[in-house]
Motif scaffolding. Structure first.
Motif, mmCIF file in Angstrom:
data_model
loop_
_atom_site.group_PDB
_atom_site.id
_atom_site.type_symbol
_atom_site.label_atom_id
_atom_site.label_comp_id
_atom_site.label_asym_id
_atom_site.label_seq_id
_atom_site.Cartn_x
_atom_site.Cartn_y
_atom_site.Cartn_z
ATOM 1 N N PRO A 36 10.523 -0.372 -3.241
ATOM 2 C CA PRO A 36 10.759 -0.632 -4.666
ATOM 3 C C PRO A 36 11.017 0.662 -5.434
ATOM 4 O O PRO A 36 10.435 1.701 -5.139
ATOM 5 C CB PRO A 36 9.457 -1.295 -5.133
ATOM 6 N N TYR A 92 5.477 2.335 1.400
ATOM 7 C CA TYR A 92 6.274 1.280 2.033
ATOM 8 C C TYR A 92 6.855 1.760 3.366
ATOM 9 O O TYR A 92 7.117 0.946 4.256
ATOM 10 C CB TYR A 92 7.371 0.801 1.079
ATOM 11 N N THR A 102 17.787 4.918 0.928
ATOM 12 C CA THR A 102 16.640 4.817 1.835
ATOM 13 C C THR A 102 16.789 5.768 3.012
ATOM 14 O O THR A 102 15.816 6.408 3.438
ATOM 15 C CB THR A 102 16.486 3.370 2.337
ATOM 16 N N LEU A 113 12.140 -1.696 2.858
ATOM 17 C CA LEU A 113 12.462 -2.091 1.490
ATOM 18 C C LEU A 113 11.495 -1.367 0.563
ATOM 19 O O LEU A 113 10.307 -1.675 0.523
ATOM 20 C CB LEU A 113 12.334 -3.605 1.330
ATOM 21 N N THR A 159 14.969 -2.663 -5.014
ATOM 22 C CA THR A 159 14.701 -1.720 -3.934
ATOM 23 C C THR A 159 15.857 -0.732 -3.809
ATOM 24 O O THR A 159 16.979 -1.006 -4.229
ATOM 25 C CB THR A 159 14.500 -2.451 -2.604
#
Length: 206
Positions: A140, A156, A101, A138, A95
Motif C-alpha cells: 500500500p 508487506y 515495487t 502488494l 498499491t
C-alpha cells in the motif's frame, strides 16, 4: 526480455541499475566476491554468538522503541520478528505498481547486501527470487514513510516472505505462500532480527 545480470554485494548499486531492474531489463544475482561472502557470514556469525552468550540485542532480545527496556524471553525470540511484521501491516490506499515495487525490492536488497544487518543468505536469496520471478508484494502507498524507516510498507515485503501477504505473480494476485509453492519453495522463516532488518530502512522513501 532481460539484457543483463546485476550482482548485489560486489559494488554499489547505481540509479541506472535500479531503473533497469525496475523496468524488467535486468535480472539480479548475489556477488560471489570472497569479501562479500565473508561480510554476510560474519554478520550472521556475530548475531549467533551474541544469542549464545545471552547478549542484549535491540529488537532481538528486547522490545522496540520505548519498549527497548523490556526483555524478550529466549523462547519467544523467534516469534518476535513475525509479530513485528503483523503489527505494522496497516497500510491503506492504492498499491505501488510493478515498476515501483521492483525498484523498492532492489533498493532494499542493496541495503541488506551490505552485510551489516545480520540477515541470512536465505533471506537475500529469496529477495533475488522475488525479483527474478517477478513475484511482487502488494505494498500500500499510504503508511509510515521515513518514520524510523518505512516500517508499514516494508512490512508487506517481510509478510510476503513468510507467506502472510498477497503478491502479483504470473498475472494473478495470490497469497505469497501459494506463489512460493508454485516455485517449489517453502516460505521463508525469519531469523531473529530479520523482521527489523527488512523493515527499518528507507527503500520506499528512496
Amino acid at each position: 526480455m532481460t539484457t543483463s545480470i546485476i550482482a548485489f554485494g560486489g559494488r554499489p548499486l547505481t540509479i541506472k541499475d535500479v531503473v533497469e531492474i525496475a523496468n524488467g531489463k535486468a535480472q539480479v544475482a548475489l556477488s560471489d566476491a570472497p569479501e562479500f561472502v565473508e561480510k554476510v557470514d560474519a554478520g550472521v556469525r556475530f548475531l549467533n554468538e551474541l544469542l549464545e552468550q545471552d547478549g542484549v540485542i535491540y529488537g532481538v532480545t528486547t522490545g522496540y522503541g520505548d519498549s527497548c527496556t523490556v526483555s524478550v524471553p529466549e523462547n519467544l525470540v523467534n516469534e518476535l520478528p513475525i509479530h513485528l511484521t503483523r503489527f505494522h501491516g496497516c497500510g491503506l490506499g492504492d498499491t505501488f505498481d510493478e515498476q515501483e515495487t521492483r525498484a523498492i525490492l532492489s533498493t532494499r536488497l542493496s541495503s541488506l547486501a551490505q552485510g551489516y544487518s545480520g540477515v541470512s543468505w536465505e533471506l537475500l536469496e529469496r529477495l533475488v527470487v522475488m525479483l527474478n520471478e517477478n513475484m511482487l508484494p502488494l505494498i500500500p502507498k499510504e503508511g509510515s514513510v521515513g518514520a524510523s524507516g518505512d516500517l508499514t510498507p516494508l512490512s508487506y515485503i517481510a509478510g510476503a516472505l513468510i507467506g502472510e501477504r498477497d503478491v502479483r505473480f504470473r498475472d494473478k494476485v495470490m497469497n505469497s505462500a501459494e506463489a512460493f509453492e508454485l516455485l517449489g519453495m517453502p516460505v521463508h522463516k525469519l531469523r531473529p532480527k530479520e523482521g527489523l532488518a527488512i523493515m527499518n530502512g528507507t527503500a520506499v522513501m528512496t
